[in-house]
Structures are given as structure tokens and as C-alpha cells.
Design a protein around this motif. Structure first.
Motif, PDB file in Angstrom:
ATOM      1  N   GLY A 251     -14.937  12.233   8.489  1.00  0.00           N
ATOM      2  CA  GLY A 251     -14.620  11.249   7.661  1.00  0.00           C
ATOM      3  C   GLY A 251     -12.832   9.888   7.432  1.00  0.00           C
ATOM      4  N   LEU A 252     -13.100   9.289   7.304  1.00  0.00           N
ATOM      5  CA  LEU A 252     -12.398   8.455   6.538  1.00  0.00           C
ATOM      6  C   LEU A 252     -12.198   8.459   4.544  1.00  0.00           C
ATOM      7  N   TYR A 253     -12.019   9.288   3.838  1.00  0.00           N
ATOM      8  CA  TYR A 253     -12.635   9.422   2.685  1.00  0.00           C
ATOM      9  C   TYR A 253     -10.969   8.693   1.781  1.00  0.00           C
ATOM     10  N   PHE A 254     -11.598   7.407   1.352  1.00  0.00           N
ATOM     11  CA  PHE A 254     -10.644   6.915   1.566  1.00  0.00           C
ATOM     12  C   PHE A 254     -10.387   5.980  -0.362  1.00  0.00           C
ATOM     13  N   SER A 255     -10.033   5.853  -1.348  1.00  0.00           N
ATOM     14  CA  SER A 255     -10.218   5.192  -2.811  1.00  0.00           C
ATOM     15  C   SER A 255      -8.452   4.355  -2.756  1.00  0.00           C
TER      16      SER A 255
ATOM     17  N   PHE B 134       0.928  -0.999   0.212  1.00  0.00           N
ATOM     18  CA  PHE B 134      -0.198   0.271  -0.323  1.00  0.00           C
ATOM     19  C   PHE B 134       1.763   0.954   0.180  1.00  0.00           C
ATOM     20  N   THR B 135       0.163   1.974  -0.854  1.00  0.00           N
ATOM     21  CA  THR B 135       1.576   3.379  -0.885  1.00  0.00           C
ATOM     22  C   THR B 135       0.265   4.430  -0.302  1.00  0.00           C
ATOM     23  N   ILE B 136       0.281   5.610   0.190  1.00  0.00           N
ATOM     24  CA  ILE B 136      -0.489   6.125   0.604  1.00  0.00           C
ATOM     25  C   ILE B 136      -0.805   8.200   0.352  1.00  0.00           C
ATOM     26  N   LEU B 137      -1.528   8.354  -1.292  1.00  0.00           N
ATOM     27  CA  LEU B 137      -1.498   9.730  -1.393  1.00  0.00           C
ATOM     28  C   LEU B 137      -2.445  10.670  -0.093  1.00  0.00           C
ATOM     29  N   ARG B 138      -1.812  11.652   0.713  1.00  0.00           N
ATOM     30  CA  ARG B 138      -2.799  12.198   1.268  1.00  0.00           C
ATOM     31  C   ARG B 138      -2.898  13.466   0.607  1.00  0.00           C
ATOM     32  N   PHE B 139      -4.664  14.381   0.644  1.00  0.00           N
ATOM     33  CA  PHE B 139      -4.384  15.585  -0.210  1.00  0.00           C
ATOM     34  C   PHE B 139      -5.261  16.524   1.149  1.00  0.00           C
ATOM     35  N   ASP B 140      -5.431  17.236   1.103  1.00  0.00           N
ATOM     36  CA  ASP B 140      -5.956  18.474   1.773  1.00  0.00           C
ATOM     37  C   ASP B 140      -7.727  18.372   1.311  1.00  0.00           C
TER      38      ASP B 140
ATOM     39  N   GLY C 291     -13.520   2.899  -3.687  1.00  0.00           N
ATOM     40  CA  GLY C 291     -14.041   3.814  -3.005  1.00  0.00           C
ATOM     41  C   GLY C 291     -14.355   3.701  -1.623  1.00  0.00           C
ATOM     42  N   ILE C 292     -14.097   4.004  -0.120  1.00  0.00           N
ATOM     43  CA  ILE C 292     -14.969   4.173   1.093  1.00  0.00           C
ATOM     44  C   ILE C 292     -14.926   4.838   1.206  1.00  0.00           C
ATOM     45  N   GLY C 293     -16.137   5.103   2.308  1.00  0.00           N
ATOM     46  CA  GLY C 293     -16.366   6.251   3.111  1.00  0.00           C
ATOM     47  C   GLY C 293     -17.249   6.198   4.326  1.00  0.00           C
ATOM     48  N   ILE C 294     -16.347   5.888   5.485  1.00  0.00           N
ATOM     49  CA  ILE C 294     -16.462   5.955   7.380  1.00  0.00           C
ATOM     50  C   ILE C 294     -16.374   7.052   7.663  1.00  0.00           C
ATOM     51  N   ASN C 295     -18.311   6.988   7.984  1.00  0.00           N
ATOM     52  CA  ASN C 295     -18.614   8.213   8.892  1.00  0.00           C
ATOM     53  C   ASN C 295     -17.620   8.233  10.061  1.00  0.00           C
ATOM     54  N   LEU C 296     -16.761   9.661  10.600  1.00  0.00           N
ATOM     55  CA  LEU C 296     -16.270   9.236  11.830  1.00  0.00           C
ATOM     56  C   LEU C 296     -16.726  10.118  13.033  1.00  0.00           C
TER      57      LEU C 296
ATOM     58  N   CYS D 158      -3.667   4.903  -2.662  1.00  0.00           N
ATOM     59  CA  CYS D 158      -4.438   5.004  -1.818  1.00  0.00           C
ATOM     60  C   CYS D 158      -4.603   6.444  -1.918  1.00  0.00           C
ATOM     61  N   VAL D 159      -6.049   6.523  -2.052  1.00  0.00           N
ATOM     62  CA  VAL D 159      -5.816   8.165  -1.855  1.00  0.00           C
ATOM     63  C   VAL D 159      -6.855   8.739  -1.101  1.00  0.00           C
ATOM     64  N   VAL D 160      -6.673   8.933   0.093  1.00  0.00           N
ATOM     65  CA  VAL D 160      -7.302   9.768   0.646  1.00  0.00           C
ATOM     66  C   VAL D 160      -6.838  11.243   1.489  1.00  0.00           C
ATOM     67  N   ALA D 161      -8.190  11.840   1.163  1.00  0.00           N
ATOM     68  CA  ALA D 161      -8.996  13.105   1.250  1.00  0.00           C
ATOM     69  C   ALA D 161      -9.173  13.791   3.179  1.00  0.00           C
TER      70      ALA D 161
END
Lengths: 247, 190
Positions: free
Chosen positions: A55-59, A3-9, A127-132, A31-34
Motif C-alpha cells: 500500500g501507499l502509507y503516507f502522512s 512537498f518534501t518526502i521523507l522515506r522509511f523502510d 494520514g492516507i492509506g491506499i491499498n495497492l 510528507c512521510v512515506v513508509a
């Protein structure tokens, strides 16, 4: 898979970004996380509320060597991984067909997968969206949605959820792409979903509505629904609602 | 306009394993054990030109070659073998030519259209979401990379590409309808 994680604001949508990355040649496991999505989307372009850090906004990009007919099982596999993630942090989830994760009948996670052709072959973006947190839910969804914070009674750090999610995605993706993977993932899904058998449901399709009782899933993950007249409908796309809300 | 082209595809799949040499251009053909040398390539290009094709693709375990010729739509229609009988005069503007050949198609069911079929069991959608425009309509020009529809299965949205260049002349399935594996979705005049 690494896994490589690319993070965005801020992103319009993590899925859109991941699809673009896949087209540009990104490897499986990216993985893309914003922190925030401005156009987070669900099925049929429905809005996925994506307030900053709520939330966790993840693809995730996958390039499975799976038979095409079993490809849809990727979304069931993802649901099983999210189920395990939430269980691992102390929650008691359920999988609503096909891959919504519910707690006490309220949605805590949605999954939407999309395919695209790339120079390296077909790529699937999950794409996975988890409400935190629930604090930013608009009124129209506050009755039907829930969050990790609301269910756990405390805030759970996003990084912990992300780490567990990638851990379980790795495990179940390996199962899916291994020997008898399709059959194993179906069993894993059935073991975790109250919707697999005997659930009274209303199924809203594009042009009709079906009422019946669930009676298992097909080899590709499609839901079998038996009507009062004994007719079996096989559902591969549509909104499924429980007719007797569970408390 | 490269999408306004007829297409000829020749694929040699001698080995199941796909070549790592991705999308080689004519320049790269001398690199890894080519199966076509430059002289042969030139010959192929001449043949392609002679037969009126504007797109040519060749692939085997060593090499993938794609030749594409830029040409205007009306000229293409006059040289296109399948549409030859009913095609509009070459002098007509592109838009009129399109309408003409589309209506001619309606009365010519025998025409051998390229069929885009569903690779999967699912539900057919013509647009990315209900409030968005359809990806393509009858009369739309497509290139191999054009997305023509989505087939949804278990919340996996499968983007279907045209895979050929041509014109959409038939749409066999209504929006929101279930489709089977291999079911024809679109008829394309190449």
C-alpha cells in the motif's frame, strides 16, 4: 506549498512520525512515506493493515491558516484529492462520509487526520492509506476491502500514485485555503460522494444508532441525516454504513 | 516538578502578528529590541516570587518571557490563593494533599476554576482509543503542554492541551458525548 518526502523502510505509523516531525519544527508540506507500518492505525486506534509494499502509507504535515470551525474540512479536501488520484489512474471511486474512498462498496483508502500544537502553531497531520495490492489482506477484511491491483487488474507503481496524490493535494489544499475555500471544498466533496444526498444509512454513534436518509452536509462537513420521523441529526463523528449495498 | 506549579500568565497582544522570536529565554532578552531589560526582568522575577506564583509568562510583539520556579507540591498548595481556605496542611505528603483538596473542592462550587473549553464542535474522547488509559483523571496534575482529551470532528482528531498548570478537579463531559464550540470540558485549579 513545497512537498518534501521523507522515506522509511518501516515505521510504527507514518502519522506518529509526522506528528513528531511537526513538533520538531518540520515545515508545511513535509510528507512521510513508509514501505511498511507495524502499527498503522485508523479511527479509535483501529488497525490499518500495512504489509510491506502492499500500500501507499503516507502522512502530510499542514499548517493551515483556516478558521478553526472549518478545520475539519481538511479531511474532506483530502478525500477529494484521493478520489481524483484514483480516478486519474482509471478507477471509478466514491467517497463514503466522511473520507473513506470506496470502489463498488469496498474500501480502498482510509484517511485519519490528527492535530498537534507546535512552536509554530497548530499543525495538522493528514494520514492516507491506499491499498495497492490485495494479496496480504487478512480474511476478516478481504470481503470489505479492495485494492488498486484488484480493481485495475494490474499493479500500479506506488511512485505514480504518490506523485498524483501530492499533485491533487496541492490543488485542493490551495482551494481550501483560498477565497471561499470552505464552500468550494464542500461543493467538490458533494459532487463526488454518493453519500451527500438520499442515501439510506445506519449511523453508529458512541451510545446510539440512527437510521435515516442523508440530506447534505453542514458548513464544517458534518453529515445531515433525516430519520423516518423527520428529525434531522447532524453527525460529526461516527461510523456511517450504507443500508442498501451498491453493486 | 514543574507541573506542580501555580501559573500566572500575562499576554500582551498589541499586534495580531506573532513575534518570530520564538520562546525567548531570559538570556536572549537583549537580542531583538527587547521590551524588558535585565533589571526589569529581575524585578519581575522578584514580584513573581513575592506573590507566590511559580510560573510567569509575558509576551508582546518583541519578546516572550517565561519564568518557572521549581517547587514541591505541598508548599505550592499553601501559597496558592484560590485553594487557601480548604487546602491541606503543608506537612502532609503530596498524594494525601491531593485527595484532600479534591474532596474539599466538591463542597466548594464557588471556587473559580480555570475552564478548558472545546475549540471546535465535535465528539469528546478522554483517551486516544477505547482500549487506552484516559489522558487525565480527576486529581491529575497538568502542565500547559499536557494533552487532556481529543475532540473528533470529521475524522480530524483534535488534541486538546491544558494550556495552564494545575490540577484537574472537574470533568464536565462524558466520554463519547458531542460537544459544542466553547463548551467547558475540564475545570482546573491553578
Amino acid at each position: 506549498m513545497n512537498f518534501t518526502i521523507l522515506r522509511f523502510d518501516t515505521l510504527e505509523s507514518t502519522n506518529t512520525e509526522a506528528l513528531n516531525q511537526a513538533k520538531k519544527g518540520a515545515a508545511e508540506g513535509l510528507c512521510v512515506v513508509a514501505d511498511r507500518q507495524t502499527s498503522g492505525r485508523g479511527r479509535h486506534g483501529r488497525v490499518w493493515v500495512s504489509e510491506k509494499n502492499a500500500g501507499l502509507y503516507f502522512s502530510l504535515i499542514l499548517q493551515p491558516q483556516t478558521e478553526m470551525r472549518f478545520l475539519p474540512l481538511i479531511t474532506l479536501m483530502s478525500a477529494v484529492a484521493v478520489f481524483e488520484t484514483l480516478k486519474n489512474i482509471g478507477l471509478n471511486p466514491d467517497i463514503k462520509w466522511v473520507n473513506d474512498i470506496h470502489i463498488s462498496g469496498r474500501k480502498i483508502c482510509g484517511i485519519l487526520a490528527e492535530t498537534t500544537e507546535t512552536a509554530k502553531g497548530l499543525a495538522v497531520v493528514v494520514g492516507i492509506g491506499i491499498n495497492l495490492k490485495s494479496s496480504n489482506f487478512p480474511p476478516e477484511i478481504s470481503e470489505i476491502a479492495t485494492s488498486v491491483e484488484a480493481e485495475l487488474g494490474k499493479i500500479c507503481d506506488r511512485e505514480i500514485v504518490l506523485e498524483k496524490l501530492t499533485h491533487f493535494l496541492q490543488i485542493y489544499y490551495e482551494i481550501l485555503t483560498g477565497e471561499n475555500g470552505a464552500e468550494k471544498i464542500r461543493s467538490e466533496w458533494i459532487a463526488r460522494s454518493s453519500y451527500a444526498f438520499g442515501k439510506s444509512v445506519k449511523v453508529s454513534l458512541e451510545n446510539e444508532t440512527i437510521f435515516g436518509t442523508t440530506c447534505g452536509i453542514e458548513e464544517n462537513g458534518a453529515l445531515r441525516v433525516e430519520t423516518e420521523t423527520g428529525e434531522i441529526h447532524v453527525i460529526n463523528a461516527g461510523d456511517v454504513e450504507n443500508l442498501r449495498p451498491q453493486i | 516538578m514543574s507541573e506542580n506549579t501555580a501559573s500566572a500568565k500575562a499576554k500582551s497582544k498589541l499586534k495580531a502578528e506573532e513575534s518570530k522570536t520564538s520562546r525567548s529565554s531570559a538570556k536572549q532578552t537583549n537580542a531583538v529590541k527587547p521590551s524588558l531589560n535585565l533589571a526589569e526582568l529581575r524585578e519581575v522575577a522578584e514580584l513573581v516570587n513575592e506573590y507566590g506564583f511559580t510560573d510567569f509568562e509575558f509576551e508582546n510583539e518583541n519578546i516572550r518571557v517565561r519564568l518557572s520556579k521549581m517547587t514541591a507540591a505541598p508548599i505550592m498548595q499553601t501559597v496558592q490563593p484560590m485553594a487557601a481556605v480548604q487546602s491541606a496542611p503543608a506537612a502532609q505528603p503530596a498524594s494525601e494533599a491531593k485527595t484532600e483538596s479534591a474532596s474539599a473542592q466538591a463542597s466548594a462550587p464557588a471556587e473559580d476554576l480555570y475552564q478548558i473549553t472545546s475549540p471546535i464542535v465535535g465528539t469528546f474522547y478522554r483517551s486516544p482509543s477505547p482500549d487506552k488509559e484516559s489522558y487525565v483523571k480527576e486529581g491529575s496534575r497538568v502542565s500547559p503542554e499536557t494533552t487532556v482529551c481529543i475532540v473528533e470532528a470529521m475524522k480530524l482528531m483534535n488534541e486538546i492541551q491544558a494550556e495552564v498548570s494545575g490540577e484537574v478537579v472537574k470533568i464536565y463531559v462524558e466520554n463519547g458525548q458531542p460537544v459544542e464550540f466553547g463548551q467547558p470540558l475540564f475545570g482546573i485549579r491553578k
